[in-house]
Structure formats: structure tokens, C-alpha cells
Scaffold this active site. Structure first.
Site, PDB file in Angstrom:
ATOM      1  N   LYS C  87       9.091   5.983   0.371  1.00  0.00           N
ATOM      2  CA  LYS C  87       8.863   4.759  -0.428  1.00  0.00           C
ATOM      3  C   LYS C  87       9.343   4.995  -1.856  1.00  0.00           C
ATOM      4  O   LYS C  87       9.083   6.070  -2.437  1.00  0.00           O
ATOM      5  CB  LYS C  87       7.374   4.434  -0.415  1.00  0.00           C
ATOM      6  CG  LYS C  87       6.971   3.149  -1.141  1.00  0.00           C
ATOM      7  CD  LYS C  87       5.458   2.918  -0.975  1.00  0.00           C
ATOM      8  CE  LYS C  87       5.025   1.577  -1.545  1.00  0.00           C
ATOM      9  NZ  LYS C  87       3.569   1.345  -1.375  1.00  0.00           N
ATOM     10  N   SER C 162       2.324  -3.420  -0.114  1.00  0.00           N
ATOM     11  CA  SER C 162       3.536  -3.257  -0.883  1.00  0.00           C
ATOM     12  C   SER C 162       4.599  -2.437  -0.157  1.00  0.00           C
ATOM     13  O   SER C 162       5.772  -2.483  -0.533  1.00  0.00           O
ATOM     14  CB  SER C 162       3.226  -2.599  -2.223  1.00  0.00           C
ATOM     15  OG  SER C 162       2.753  -1.297  -2.019  1.00  0.00           O
ATOM     16  N   SER C 186      -1.606  -1.019   1.238  1.00  0.00           N
ATOM     17  CA  SER C 186      -0.144  -1.077   1.230  1.00  0.00           C
ATOM     18  C   SER C 186       0.574  -0.258   2.280  1.00  0.00           C
ATOM     19  O   SER C 186       1.793  -0.387   2.424  1.00  0.00           O
ATOM     20  CB  SER C 186       0.379  -0.672  -0.152  1.00  0.00           C
ATOM     21  OG  SER C 186      -0.039  -1.627  -1.099  1.00  0.00           O
TER      22      SER C 186
END
Lengths: 98, 501, 517
Positions: C87, C162, C186
Site C-alpha cells: 500500500k 482506504s 481500511s
């Protein structure tokens, strides 16, 4: 709890150092008022006898020995600098005196 | 435009000063407070840093164990209670020298609190200063303002930032309001800061050099009419970089506040800047107690629990407190109470200790520091330790006098030469051709000439008035341009006149 | 290529076995994923940066070590050569780290996050950085400054947030594994809406050093994968104490892989959280949830009901604590030391105004909203009512969990109230967006670990539903034990992994917009 208004947002934007247009201030005041309204029940949730928890998992006394570790060269430190001069970060004039 | 001031006497007549001090002590740990980068003075900019000190995305702080121990020791030396549990807090504000735009500090949970320090003033009066708290925090980087005329921040085009100092451990010591000092306020201010400096230096936790910024003082001053309980509005003065500056700044602010109050105006609550060159303060930014720092407990650090066992372990490692040390030194050196107090008040106790360590006797050390150096320092308007005399120089000079190579007057001249940067004592003596005339011949010539020129004096001496010899000695010294040994001259005169000394 | 197609559909565990047996090479595997990325990421947009050269170099190194045999080959980590995506909130040397924001566009970190160091030590090729809501603020990845990611199940829908990029990458077979971060859900919520597995470890279980901080007391880095065992394997690599993170747990990690291989839930008590299902939850989500309960019961677990009455304050408290901490954590982005610097167009050029202009231009609306909200909650006069109160709610939520875990070994709920909604649907309604996290937030507040695994497809829309498991702090192993069992029971029902039912992304009939299922 007072509702959050445009002047509040302007003051907060200044504290947070985010430049905002008049339109943005208005829009944000509206959005934030809704959010603040929805979270205010939190203040009634817990009585005075409930302690605050700032760390989910309690730990104490986490230390490091006083031993020198790695350092950057000036080049590494400045590698992402938007502006630099003679090994130092360069910034425009500072308004406020300390 | 300079501010109006009342005379100090008038100010004290009308008003009662209340003081407060925030003294920041830079710890001499090997690494920074929250990162393992080196805690070292000087060096190329931005090289004593790692990603943590630059506030790069994703970094986290880790507490320096030695810094905690040093902080606890400072707290103990200030007679404080040590918190059983304390935490760090974030103080949020934006400034280019603050890499995270928050400072990791302590807010409502300082590591030490409720202490005191007994300050002995020059006449022996003891004044107790109460300590509110001592807490840990990190230092900011260094800003240099460029482009303006004076290198000051106003008018500067741009600034350069060096983060080498960012993250260096600081202990901030805050006093409770100091009341009842009256006209001794400036004196007390200096003595207090000197005492704190002495303590941390003695503990070995700080290099304690004010000129290096190891100990920094912010002085708060307010005035109130005599007899009123409520405190007046205070001003905070920063950039007070030496002990003399502390004294002068407090004195000035008292005088300035008095003039403001006398004019019927309120004192503005603000931060002021001390200027050593003009001996005045100028207005900085308005200090608002409502500066919203949005303190909250530092989530990246966990609380510190100082067990009572740990505190006692640290207490056992504390060195002799300065007051006890002073008593011991006085006894060792054999100075009278007055002599010793003069030495302490002149601020040369450490210097004398160093000079004795370099080989001088206690008497000789005191003679030089009190007799020669303190006066010169006063003229140069610096603290004696900053004049530029080192103990080895004194030992060298003294030896030359004792060996008879030069006399005291010459030695004093040589000292001036050393201070002027002309070289070592030996070099200066060589260069200037200073040497005590050791050959009796030229001395006898000068003596005969002087006796011939002052026959009346010669008679007096022969008649038993030995004191009159001074006029002859003086003439001989003049004739030899001071390069005679006065004692030898006196001996020779008496011999010449056939008189017992 | 069918061969590649088969390769990319293997789980990380299966890949590891084949690599160890030298049936395939790491370069082959890595190249297969790079090819897949090239083929489909134009539509999915899971990746912000692809790291082909370095990934292949690492793969080649692994192959060389294996070929040479001997001690070095023996010492290779079990996942050596298995590629992974990271990420873009986690710093990596050699690739940009943007946090999904313009303020860090093109920024190269001079240091690696601790978890990245551990990936490198395991010699796992890093395929690239995945998309996210800017600074991890969001539940849909629509707040990325670089454009949204699309759900591989339906490209018109959100992949969750997210960490939508990591979940979509894994769901689209662009990577077998990924790293995500979870502050309020997330990792888990994107897992739920993309039919993948995502785990939030116990707070402190995985080092946060190098994860760009959002809410320091809530953030955790965790694994994203297609199977429960794969997450266990990855969690084992990245987890454990880090002296650079003062909040990281000192305890050694339990054997999570062994836990995942336990194979039974006999005698375990599984607690349904009364407040986290039923009203407000999509019917199809509720149905799949009930089915999972039945399966677990059938496997010998006892299902009990627990009540966590203070969970109703969790969302409010979260949206006070998180923006408060974030407002402080994001202060460092000011145009002085790194990242974007914008000069004001008119007026005096002072650093204050440069900071103001930089942050105005560099941050998106959601980030600004949360910074202002957080600044407000911390400001003088409001602290006690807002931040202070929220920290008390955290205590209450922990107490609720403590009480619940007296009655059950593991708690269970749907991961999210709905399946994937359409792109743009909730963008103008921040509050509605925040509600996506109502089931995941309590775990972050209390610091307990949570796992989301696919529970099936909702009847009404055929989209994935996630089942969330929660365990007491430090008992992450229980999640893997129960999760693996439930997964095998469900897959037995489906006749294979849920992702087998996902539409093909390389089918020419499917375009990036339009086309329903």
C-alpha cells in the site's frame, strides 16, 4: 456544544495552516456542522468516573540505550528538499518572531 | 524609538516585582531525546540527523533512557518530587525549525514537580525559590535569517534551516512566581540562574555553557503596587544568554514596566527580546496565554513509571551538591569567609579550582583571579571565565615571577599581552624584552644616582626612617623602566647606606 | 496465456511450495504477475507504481540461491520469491511513496519501513505500490488524488477503502499478497467488498515504523490475501517487536500458520455481537452472515450472543480521535523539508503563506475536512468534550470487549453493512461514507485483532460479502484458526474459492465502465 460556524472554520484553517477560499470555508462549515452534530453524543457517553484510555495496549518504560545510530549525509537529508542552499533547507521570510 | 524607563530606585519605591523563570537545560547525552542521532555541537549542517529528526513521513520517536535518568537527577537536585507516572504530550504549532510542526514535550504530567532551591546572595542572605516543575522536551533546529541588513528576522528575505540541533534533549525548569525579592530582584535572578547552571554542571548532565546555549533563560517580570495581592501583567524576555544579561534584563524590565504603569497605561503581555548591545528589550510577538497548542498525550510514546527503587538508585549516584562542595573547597583552600564569598560572587570559583589543578597554590590562584582578572573582565564587560585566560597561562606567569625572571608589574603587562593575542607569556616576555634586571651593576648605578639626587632622603634612611626608602626605590624603578626587582633594589639601597633593613 | 493464468491464480502457499520444489521459478511467477498487471490494471487501477526491474532482480536472486543449493538455499524464507504489493502509505526505498496525495507526488523515501525491511529479508519481490484514499482517509479509495481504483467484481463499483488498491490487486490476481493498513477498517472493509481476506493485527503486533501515520493509536499494518493461510504466512513475516516503534508489543509472535492449519473449531464459543448485525445491514449481507453461523455450528462451535452497548458511541468517538491525531500527524507536510511546495500567487512571500498555499493545493477535501475537525476537537475549550470524551469511550468499548470475551473465544459479525456501492454514490455525503466502518471501528478503538474473509455473494446484487472475526488482544491466532475452518467449509459449499466466480477482466466483452452482471 456550540455548532461550528464559518468564523470557527476560518480560525481553525489558520491554526492548521491551510489556505481556504470563502467558498471553501462556507462549504466546510456546513459539512463539519453535520459531522460535529453526529459525534456530540460522545460527550454524554462516559461519566467522570470513567478514565480515558490513550493507548489501547498498556505498555510502560519503553526506552532506548544512549548509543549513536545511523545518520544521513547532508545530501540524503536534503534529497527531497523543495529548496536548499549550502547544505541547509531554504524557506521564504518568516513573519512571526520567536 | 526606545521605551521610557523609570530609575530603578523610583520603580522599587512605587512597585513590587514578581519574577518567574523558565530555564532550559540542554542535556549532554550522546544521542538525541527521541532518536539515535548524535547530540553534538557544531558539525556540517543536517548531518547529525536521521529520518526521525527530519520529521519524515512514517517515523516514530523512541525515548533515550539516559535522558530520563538525567531528568530525574535534575529533579532530585532541585528537591522535587519525582512523578510515579508521567507521559509525553504533543505541543502543536507550525514553525520551520520544528520538523514535525509539533514538539514532543510534557504538559500536565511533568517528570518532576514541587521543588525548591535555596539561593545565597552576595551578602549571605538566603532566598528560597520554589520550583513548579521540571519536564522533558526536545529542542528545535537552528534558523539563520539571511538577506536583511542585520541578520535579524525582520527584513530577512529568506531563512536557512539546520536540523542538527533538532531533537536534542532539553529539561525545562519552571519556577513558581517569585515574590518578596524587592530591589534584590535582579541580583536574585542572576544568582538563581547561576545556581541552576552550577547544579546541572555538577551533576554532569549538561555542559552548562550559557554562551553555547546549553543553559537558556526566559525571564518573566511583572510589577504590582506595594501591598496589592494580585499579580500585574507580565512580560517574558528571551535571548538572555549570560548571567550578566539575566541581571540586566530583569532590572531593565522592572524599570520599563514602572514607566508604563506610571503613565497610566497597562503593560502589554508579550514576549520581548533582550539586546546585550543596547541593554534594552524590544517587543517581539504578543504573547497570548491563549496560544492554542492543542496539547494531547503523545500516542507514539508510552508512559514512564519511575519506581521508588529506581529513583533511590539514581539518588545514590548524585554527586556532592554545590553548597557542600563550596564548604569543602573553602576549607581546602583556607580562605576566610569574606575571601571565599568574594570569590563566589565574582564567579571565579570554578576557575580557581581549575587553576589549582593546573599547578598553582590556592593563594596564588586567588591573587590572580581576584586581583588581575576580575577587574579586566569588568572593563571588558564580560564574565571573568569568558575573558580568555586559561589556568595554564596563570601558572606559567606565576612561575616566571617566582623564578625572578619578571616582577609582578611586568607579569600584569604580559597578561595584557596574552589577552591581546600576542602569544604565550614566554613569547611576549621575549618579544617585549621584559626581564628583571638581575645584574646588580646597573642597579647600583641607578641607586647611586637616585641617592645623589635625593640626599635628604638618604639621610632620613640612615637616621632610621626606613619607610623613606620608597622614594629611592621609585626613582630606581623609573630609571630601569620597571624592570628591576623591587625587593632586590631595596636590599641594595640598604647595603649601600650601611643600614639594617 | 493459460499457464500464466494458472500461475497467477495459485495461493501464496501453493506458490511457495512449487518454488521450493523448483517446479517453477521466482522470475516466472513475478513475470506472470507483471504481465497480469499490464493486462488488467488499466481497468482496475490498483497500482500507482509498478516496480518491475527491482522485483525481477529479487526474483532472479532467489532463483540463483535455490539453484546453487546448500545452506543458503535451506535458509531461504518459505515465502522467498513470492511477490507482494505494498500500500502506498508504507515507505519504500527505490519507489515513490505518495500516500495517495499530491503533496507527496514523486517523493522518494530515504528509508524503508520496518515491514518492508522484513519483506526484503524474506526476499519477496515487491511488485509495486497500491492505490489508497489520500492519507488513508476514506472507505472507497475515491479520495485518492490519482483517481479511484475499480472493484474487479464490477468496475463501476468501489473496491472499499482506504486500502482499495491492495484488495483489488489481490482480487484481480495482480498479486498473490499485499500489505495494507487498517485504522478504522481500511484492510477489512475492502476485503469484504472484493471477496478477499484482510487482517488487522492486535495493536502493536506489527511495527508502524514507516507507515505514514494517520491516527497513531489506531493504525496497524496487516496482510491482504486470497486465503486465510496466506495471511497467516504474511503476518508471520511482518509481525513481531520492533525497537523503533515504542508501541510495538514486546511479546514474541504466536505460530499463526500452525493456528491456520489447526482444522477444527470444536468446543469454541463464537459470539454474535448484537449491535453489529440486523437493522442497517443489507439483507443479502445478513443472509450470508447467518449461513456462516450455521456452518460453524455444524462444525462443533457453540454460537452465543453478546451485547456491546457502548459500540453505538464507537463511530462518534472514532471520528474524534482519528481526526485529532491525524491533524497533528499531517502537520509535517508543509513544503519545507520534502514534498510539494506551492508559492502563493499574490501577496508577500512568507513561509506561513507558503505553508498555507502548499497544504491548500496538496491536500484533498476529505483530508482538509478531517484536519479541521481534528484541530477543532483538540482546541482550547473543546478538548474535554471531544477528544477527552472520546478517549473515555475507548475505555467503555474495551470493557464491552472484555465482557464479551468472558462469554466467547471469538466474536463474529458482518464486516460491513453493505456490499460494494457504485463509484460516486456516497461522495457527497461524508456521514454516509463513514457508516461503512461501523462494524470495523470498534476493534481499532480497543486494539483487538480482526480478520475479514469472504462469506459469499449477496443475493440481490451478486457482490461479495465479508465475515468479520474478532479476538482478544494478543490472540490473533484464534482468528486464523476459526477463519481457516470457516473458509474451508464455505469453499466446500461453493466448490472452490469465491474468486472463481468473479468476472474475467480480460474478457473483451467487459469494458471499464458499464456492463452489468
Amino acid at each position: 456544544m456550540a455548532a461550528i460556524n464559518r468564523d470557527d472554520v476560518a480560525h481553525l484553517a489558520q491554526l492548521a495552516h491551510i489556505e481556504m477560499s470563502a467558498e471553501e470555508l462556507d462549504r466546510m462549515a456546513g459539512e463539519l456542522a453535520v459531522i460535529v452534530d453526529s459525534v456530540k453524543s460522545v460527550s454524554e457517553a462516559a461519566g467522570d468516573d470513567v478514565p480515558a484510555t490513550s493507548h489501547p495496549i498498556p505498555l510502560t518504560n519503553v526506552f532506548r540505550e544512549d548509543v549513536v545510530g545511523h545518520t544521513f549525509t547532508a545530501e540524503q537529508s536534503l534529497s527531497g528538499a523543495p529548496d536548499a542552499y549550502e547544505g541547509r533547507f531554504k524557506v521564504p521570510a518568516i513573519l512571526d518572531e520567536d | 524609538m526606545t521605551d521610557a524607563t523609570l530609575s530603578f530606585e523610583e520603580a522599587m519605591d512605587k512597585y513590587d516585582p514578581v519574577l518567574g523563570f523558565e530555564v532550559h537545560v540542554e542535556l549532554n547525552t550522546k544521542t538525541k531525546m527521541f532518536s539515535s542521532a548524535p547530540n553534538v555541537f557544531g558539525d556540517e549542517p543536517n548531518t547529525n540527523v536521521n529520518e526521525v529528526d527530519l520529521g519524515m513521513p512514517g517515523v516514530l520517536p523512541v525515548v533515550n533512557k539516559t535522558a530520563i535518568e538525567s531528568s530525574i537527577k535534575i529533579g532530585l537536585a532541585l528537591n522535587c518530587k519525582i512523578a510515579e507516572k508521567c507521559r509525553f504530550a504533543r505541543k502543536n504549532y507550525f514553525y520551520p525549525d520544528t520538523p514535525k510542526n509539533f514538539q514532543t514535550s510534557q504538559y500536565d504530567e511533568p517528570i518532576a514537580y514541587d521543588g525548591y532551591l535555596d539561593i545565597e546572595l552576595s551578602d549571605g542572605t538566603v532566598f528560597r525559590v520554589e520550583i513548579e516543575r521540571a519536564h522533558m522536551e526536545e529542542d528545535a533546529g537552528k534558523l539563520t535569517h539571511m538577506g536583511g541588513a542585520t541578520g535579524r528576522i525582520q527584513g530577512a528575505d529568506y531563512s536557512l534551516v539546520d536540523y542538527n540541533r533538532s531533537g536534542v534533549p532539553l529539561v525545562e525548569i519552571v519556577t513558581k512566581p517569585i515574590e518578596g525579592a524587592g530591589s534584590r530582584a535582579p541580583e536574585l535572578a542572576k544568582a538563581y540562574v547561576a545556581a541552576v547552571r552550577e547544579i546541572v554542571k555538577n551533576l554532569g548532565v549538561s555542559d552548562a555553557k550559557m554562551e553555547r546555549g546549553n543553559v537558556r533563560c526566559d525571564a518573566n517580570v511583572s510589577l504590582r503596587p506595594h501591598g496589592r495581592e494580585r499579580f500585574g501583567i507580565r512580560s517574558e524576555t528571551k535571548n538572555v544568554n549570560s548571567l550578566r544579561a539575566v541581571e540586566h534584563a530583569v532590572r531593565y524590565e522592572i524599570q520599563r514596566h514602572a514607566a508604563v504603569l506610571d503613565s497610566g497605561e497597562p503593560v502589554i503581555q508579550e514576549t520581548r527580546h533582550w539586546h546585550e548591545d543596547t541593554r534594552t528589550t524590544t517587543s517581539g510577538r504578543a504573547k497570548s496565554d491563549a496560544d492554542d497548542y492543542r496539547y494531547f498525550p503523545e500516542p507514539d510514546l508510552v508512559p514512564i513509571t519511575a519506581s521508588r527503587e529506581w529513583v533511590e538508585e539514581l539518588r545514590a549516584t548524585l554527586p556532592e551538591p554545590p553548597a557542600a562542595r563550596r564548604k569543602r573547597l573553602q576549607a581546602d583552600w583556607g580562605y576566610s569567609d569574606l575571601e571565599f564569598r568574594d570569590v563566589v560572587n565574582a564567579g571565579v570559583m570554578d576557575e580557581i579550582e581549575e587553576t589549582i589543578a593546573a599547578g598553582a597554590t590556592a593563594t596564588v590562584a586567588r591573587k590572580w583571579w581576584m586581583g588581575e582578572i576580575v577587574g579586566r573582565a569588568k572593563n571588558a564587560d564580560v564574565d571573568p571565565g569568558q575573558l580568555g585566560v586559561n589556568p595554564a597561562t596563570i601558572v606559567e606567569l606565576n612561575k616566571m615571577v617566582e623564578d625572578g625572571k619578571i616582577n609582578n608589574k611586568m607579569a600584569s603587562e604580559v597578561l595584557d599581552g596574552v589577552l591581546a593575542g600576542e602569544g604565550t607569556p614566554a613569547e611576549i616576555v621575549e618579544k617585549r624584552g621584559l626581564a628583571v634586571v638581575s645584574d646588580d651593576g646597573p642597579l647600583l648605578e641607578a641607586i647611586d644616582a637616585a641617592l645623589a639626587a635625593q640626599p635628604g632622603v638618604a639621610d632620613k634612611i640612615r637616621g632610621g626612617k626606613i619607610q623613606a626608602i620608597g622614594a629611592i626605590v621609585g626613582a630606581v624603578m623609573k630609571a630601569t623602566r620597571g624592570q628591576a626587582d623591587a625587593g632586590r633594589v631595596k636590599e641594595l639601597i640598604l647595603e649601600r647606606l650601611g643600614v639594617e633593613g | 496465456m493459460t499457464e500464466n493464468n494458472e500461475l497467477i491464480r495459485l495461493s501464496a502457499a501453493a506458490l511457495a511450495e512449487k518454488l521450493a520444489a523448483r517446479e517453477i521459478t521466482a522470475v516466472e511467477v513475478t513475470q506472470a504477475y507483471l504481465d497480469r498487471i499490464a493486462a488488467v490494471d488499466g481497468k482496475v487501477h490498483a497500482f500507482l507504481h509498478v516496480n518491475a526491474d527491482e522485483a525481477l532482480a529479487v526474483a532472479a536472486e532467489v532463483d540463483a540461491i535455490r539453484a546453487a543449493g546448500g545452506a543458503a538455499a535451506e535458509e531461504l524464507h518459505v515465502l522467498a520469491g513470492v511477490p507482494i504489493a505494498v500500500k502506498d502509505l508504507i515507505v519504500t526505498i527505490g519507489q515513490p511513496t505518495t500516500a495517495g496525495s499530491k503533496i507527496l507526488e514523486g517523493w522518494h523515501s530515504p528509508y524503508d519501513a520496518t515491514v518492508v525491511e522484513r519483506l526484503r529479508a524474506a526476499k519477496m519481490p515487491i511488485l509495486g505500490k497500491t492505490n489508497l484514499d489520500e492519507f488513508a482517509m476514506g472507505s472507497s479509495t475515491e479520495h485518492s488524488a490519482y483517481g479511484p481504483t475499480h472493484n474487479p467484481w464490477d468496475l463501476d463499483r468501489i473496491p472499499g477503502g482506504s486500502g482499495g488498491g491492495s484488495a483489488a490487486a489481490v482480487a484481480a490476481f495482480e498479486a498473490p499478497l499485499a500489505l495494507g493498513t487498517d485504522t478504522g477498517g481500511s484492510i477489512r472493509q475492502p476485503g469484504a467488498v472484493t471477496g478477499t481476506v484482510g487482517v488487522k493485527p492486535t495493536y502493536g503486533g506489527v511495527s508502524r515504523y514507516g507507515a505514514i501515520a494517520m491516527a497513531s493509536s489506531l493504525d496497524q499494518i496487516g496482510p491482504v490475501s486470497r486465503t486465510v493461510l496466506d495471511s497467516a504466512l504474511l503476518h508471520q513475516v511482518i509481525g513481531g517487536h520492533d525497537p523503533r516503534d515504542s508501541t510495538s508489543l514486546p511479546d514474541p509472535l504466536e505460530d499463526l500458520v500452525a493456528a491456520a492449519r489447526t482444522g477444527n473449531v470444536e468446543g469454541m464459543k463464537i459470539g454474535i455481537i448484537k449491535e453489529l448485525h440486523g437493522e442497517g445491514y443489507q439483507a443479502g449481507v445478513e443472509n450470508r452472515f447467518n449461513e456462516s453461523l450455521e456452518l460453524l455450528k455444524g462444525a462443533g462451535a457453540e454460537i452465543v450472543e453478546v451485547s456491546c452497548p457502548n459500540f453505538k458511541y464507537a463511530l462518534g468517538a472514532y471520528y474524534l480521535i482519528m481526526p485529532s491525531e491525524a491533524s497533528s500527524n499531517l502537520a509535517k507536510f508543509d513544503g519545507v523539508r520534502y514534498g510539494l511546495r506551492v508559492l502563493p500567487e499574490q501577496g508577500p512571500l512568507t513561509i506561513e503563506r507558503v505553508m498555507g498555499a502548499t497544504r491548500a493545493a496538496g491536500f484533498g477535501d476529505e483530508v482538509k475536512r478531517r484536519i479541521i475537525l481534528g484541530t477543532y476537537a483538540l482546541s482550547a475549550g473543546y478538548y474535554d468534550a471531544y477528544y477527552g470524551s472520546a478517549q473515555k469511550v475507548r475505555t467503555l468499548i474495551q470493557r464491552d470487549f472484555d465482557a464479551a470475551f468472558e462469554k466467547a473465544d471469538v466474536l463474529i459479525s458482518p464486516t460491513a453493512p453493505t456490499t460494494a456501492f457504485k463509484l460516486g454514490e456516497k461522495l457527497n455525503d461524508p456521514l454516509a461514507m463513514y457508516l461503512n466502518d461501523v462494524a470495523t471501528i470498534p476493534a481499532n478503538m480497543a486494539g483487538v485483532p480482526g480478520l475479514s474473509l469472504p462469506g459469499g455473494l449477496a443475493d440481490e446484487d451478486g457482490l461479495p460479502v465479508g465475515i468479520q472475526l474478532l479476538a482478544p488482544a494478543r490472540q490473533d491466532a484464534r482468528l486464523y484458526r476459526v477463519g481457516a475452518v470457516l473458509e474451508s467449509l464455505l469453499e466446500a459449499q461453493w466448490g472452490g474459492p469465491l474468486l472463481d466466480k468473479a468476472p474475467s477482466l480480460t474478457d473483451s466483452a467487459v469494458s471499464s465502465h458499464g456492463g452489468s452482471h
